[in-house]
Scaffold this active site. Structure first.
Site, mmCIF file in Angstrom:
data_model
loop_
_atom_site.group_PDB
_atom_site.id
_atom_site.type_symbol
_atom_site.label_atom_id
_atom_site.label_comp_id
_atom_site.label_asym_id
_atom_site.label_seq_id
_atom_site.Cartn_x
_atom_site.Cartn_y
_atom_site.Cartn_z
ATOM 1 N N TYR A 239 0.875 -1.170 0.000
ATOM 2 C CA TYR A 239 0.000 0.000 0.000
ATOM 3 C C TYR A 239 0.906 1.212 0.000
ATOM 4 O O TYR A 239 1.818 1.308 0.819
ATOM 5 C CB TYR A 239 -0.898 0.025 1.239
ATOM 6 C CG TYR A 239 -2.181 -0.734 1.042
ATOM 7 C CD1 TYR A 239 -3.047 -0.399 0.008
ATOM 8 C CD2 TYR A 239 -2.526 -1.781 1.876
ATOM 9 C CE1 TYR A 239 -4.216 -1.085 -0.195
ATOM 10 C CE2 TYR A 239 -3.709 -2.479 1.681
ATOM 11 C CZ TYR A 239 -4.551 -2.119 0.643
ATOM 12 O OH TYR A 239 -5.708 -2.798 0.440
ATOM 13 N N ASP A 267 -6.146 -0.829 -6.605
ATOM 14 C CA ASP A 267 -7.609 -0.770 -6.659
ATOM 15 C C ASP A 267 -8.229 -0.250 -5.365
ATOM 16 O O ASP A 267 -9.415 -0.430 -5.121
ATOM 17 C CB ASP A 267 -8.192 -2.160 -6.996
ATOM 18 C CG ASP A 267 -7.776 -3.223 -5.987
ATOM 19 O OD1 ASP A 267 -7.211 -2.869 -4.928
ATOM 20 O OD2 ASP A 267 -8.015 -4.416 -6.262
ATOM 21 N N HIS A 360 -9.941 -7.273 -5.690
ATOM 22 C CA HIS A 360 -9.704 -7.182 -4.247
ATOM 23 C C HIS A 360 -10.712 -8.041 -3.472
ATOM 24 O O HIS A 360 -11.286 -7.608 -2.467
ATOM 25 C CB HIS A 360 -9.805 -5.716 -3.825
ATOM 26 C CG HIS A 360 -9.032 -5.326 -2.608
ATOM 27 N ND1 HIS A 360 -8.039 -4.390 -2.637
ATOM 28 C CD2 HIS A 360 -9.103 -5.726 -1.320
ATOM 29 C CE1 HIS A 360 -7.554 -4.217 -1.416
ATOM 30 N NE2 HIS A 360 -8.175 -5.029 -0.590
HETATM 31 O O1 173 Z 1 -9.298 -5.552 1.930
HETATM 32 C C1 173 Z 1 -8.855 -5.039 2.953
HETATM 33 O O2 173 Z 1 -9.447 -5.139 4.024
HETATM 34 C C2 173 Z 1 -7.629 -4.276 2.857
HETATM 35 O O3 173 Z 1 -6.998 -4.349 1.871
HETATM 36 C C3 173 Z 1 -7.179 -3.397 3.937
HETATM 37 C C4 173 Z 1 -6.824 -2.105 3.658
HETATM 38 C C5 173 Z 1 -6.450 -1.259 4.669
HETATM 39 C C6 173 Z 1 -6.418 -1.702 5.973
HETATM 40 C C7 173 Z 1 -6.752 -3.006 6.253
HETATM 41 C C8 173 Z 1 -7.132 -3.853 5.239
#
Ligand code: 173
Length: 502
Positions: A239, A267, A360
């Protein structure tokens, strides 16, 4: 960290927004100034002001989150453990009932397929964890379509080939894998089991499959790398942080530690609405507290587990950023979450190593198409426009979402995928059975591969060719197919709003 040992009594005096100390793993931290910056909002910390927050902290944070986020002068020192007032852990009737169900799990030998793990996990996992993992965006149409799309692809097996020996091993981004499948990134593993993602690392080592480490793992990145077997291959899901220096550090550290592929999630500029997760939160909150919430928190915890910790993700991420990523790492870069041929083509033209055709797990844009459907159009268009043939070593296509059987994987391989990602089924496996669950899940998939390779008449993955599947209905979203009884049994209906108890 100062050497002074602090008494529990002293910590207890700092129990307000004005002065807020908490204890995590036997150490005292002054989080007063950090309160407004906590990605999960200040309210949840204030609940533990002056107290031991370890039990709440552990499932959500990697162990080093607090030490890396708080300046050293806020690390006040060890607490005198004997003097800390125990945070009373009330075992509710609901929790007692859950533990009883845990004790009544069937032996692993009775678990026959990946659906079985989901069925048992649903019954034995903490409700919060089930809500977080199983939830998907909006009406969860895409979540269900991900699995259903595989029902629109049928086999055209070949017969009378000597299938005494069959081999379904492959290479993914140049790395050996015993199956055309990798363990995809899923966040917050400790919600489901105290060892979290380590369960996946260990089982991946045993079975020679690749684990994609998530940015938001509950175990620290280094813990997951340190616990890998010699030569074990791991990828990293990324991320991208608004602060690119943080991202650069993560990426370069990963490369130094031997990570073999960087999967940038594209995404999720904002997290989707996962209403099961949100509704669960409403129920967990004290109604008086919910109504008195005066918008002082930056993040509303009632939004569910994921939104609370995702505020660092940069919605400004753009194609323009890709040259920068290439400048900071030599790892192959793959975009995770590509959803049409146009974007796959740009990724190819920019010289990336591949794309994951993914929505996702149905958790982002509802009515996004399934990865397997996108695969068909990407293979056709990149063939037409760039003369590419798939599977392709130089530009690899992956799909994820909805995979429950080796036959699903074989369909994806026939249609041009190098490998598929599997996420939720492995979380369910370890939530219900720990490491042994994941071990069993991979063993089941291996058994399914062996049998199905023989039954379609392919001795190795090269022999799984497009002619072995009939996917001409893949873009038709309204063809009738038989229902999937095992899957449907597990699928939990969404709930509609209801009155409070009166
Ligand atoms: O799908 C999710 O839950 C995910 O990708 C996510 C994103 C940020 C924080 C925790 C999970």
């Amino acid at each position: 960290m100062s050497g002074r040992t602090i008494s529990g009594k002293e910590v207890a005096q700092h129990n307000s927004r004005e002065s807020c100390w908490i204890i995590v793993h036997g150490k005292v931290y002054d989080v007063t100034e950090f309160l407004p910056d906590h990605p999960g909002g200040s309210k949840i910390i204030l609940k533990y002001a002056g107290k031991d927050a370890t039990a709440e902290y552990d499932p959500i944070h990697p162990p080093d989150a607090i030490t890396t986020n708080l300046p050293p002068e806020k690390h006040l020192g060890p607490v005198d453990v004997g003097t800390v007032e125990k945070v009373e852990i009330v075992i509710t009737d609901q929790e007692k009932a859950r533990q009883e169900r845990m004790n009544a799990r069937p032996p692993l030998s009775e678990i026959l397929n990946l659906h079985d793990f989901e069925a048992i996990a649903k019954l034995v996992m903490p409700e919060k964890a089930w809500a977080y993992y199983s939830s998907a965006a909006d009406d969860e149409i895409t979540n269900r379509e991900n699995h259903a799309a595989y029902h629109r692809i049928w086999f055209r097996p070949r017969i009378l080939r000597d299938v005494t020996n069959v081999d379904w091993s492959t290479t993914i981004l140049g790395q050996k894998s015993r199956m055309p499948l990798y363990i995809s990134a899923t966040a917050l593993g400790k919600l489901g089991h105290p060892d979290g993602e380590l369960n996946l690392t260990r089982a991946a080592a045993k079975h020679g499959v690749i684990q994609m480490i998530p940015t938001l793992a509950s175990c620290s990145f280094d813990e997951l790398v340190d616990n890998a077997a010699p030569g074990q291959v791991q990828f990293l899901q990324l991320y991208v942080n608004k602060d690119r220096e943080i991202t650069k550090k993560i990426v370069q550290h990963a490369e130094e530690r031997g990570i073999k592929g960087l999967f940038i999630t594209v995404d999720a500029p904002q997290l989707g609405r996962r209403e099961k997760d949100m509704r669960m939160k409403f129920e967990a909150e004290d109604p008086a507290e919910v109504t008195s919430n005066k918008q002082e928190d930056k993040v509303d915890r009632s939004q569910g587990a994921a939104r609370a910790i995702s505020s660092f993700i940069d919605p400004g991420l753009d194609w323009k950023d890709l040259p920068w990523f290439k400048s900071i790492t030599k790892m192959p870069i793959i975009l995770k979450g590509v959803q049409c041929w146009e974007d796959a083509l740009i990724a190819y033209d920019q010289g990336l190593a591949g794309v994951v055709l993914s929505n996702h797990g149905g958790r982002q844009l509802d009515f996004a198409r399934s990865g397997i459907e996108i695969l068909v159009e990407v293979v056709a268009k990149l063939g037409e426009l760039r003369g590419l043939k798939f599977p392709n070593e130089k530009f690899q296509l992956f799909v994820d979402g909805g995979v429950r059987r080796a036959t699903d994987v074989i369909k994806a391989v026939a249609l041009g995928a190098t490998a598929v990602g599997v996420g939720r089924p492995f979380i369910y496996a370890f939530s219900a059975f720990g490491y042994e669950g994941v071990d069993r899940a991979l063993e089941i998939l291996n058994d399914e591969f062996e049998m199905n390779m023989r039954l379609i008449g392919a001795r190795n993955l090269k022999e799984i060719v497009p002619e072995m599947v009939d996917a001409h209905n893949i873009h038709q979203h309204v063809v009738a197919v038989p229902g999937d009884r095992l899957y449907d049994n597990n699928y939990e209906d969404m709930q509609i709003a209801r009155l409070r108890d009166i």
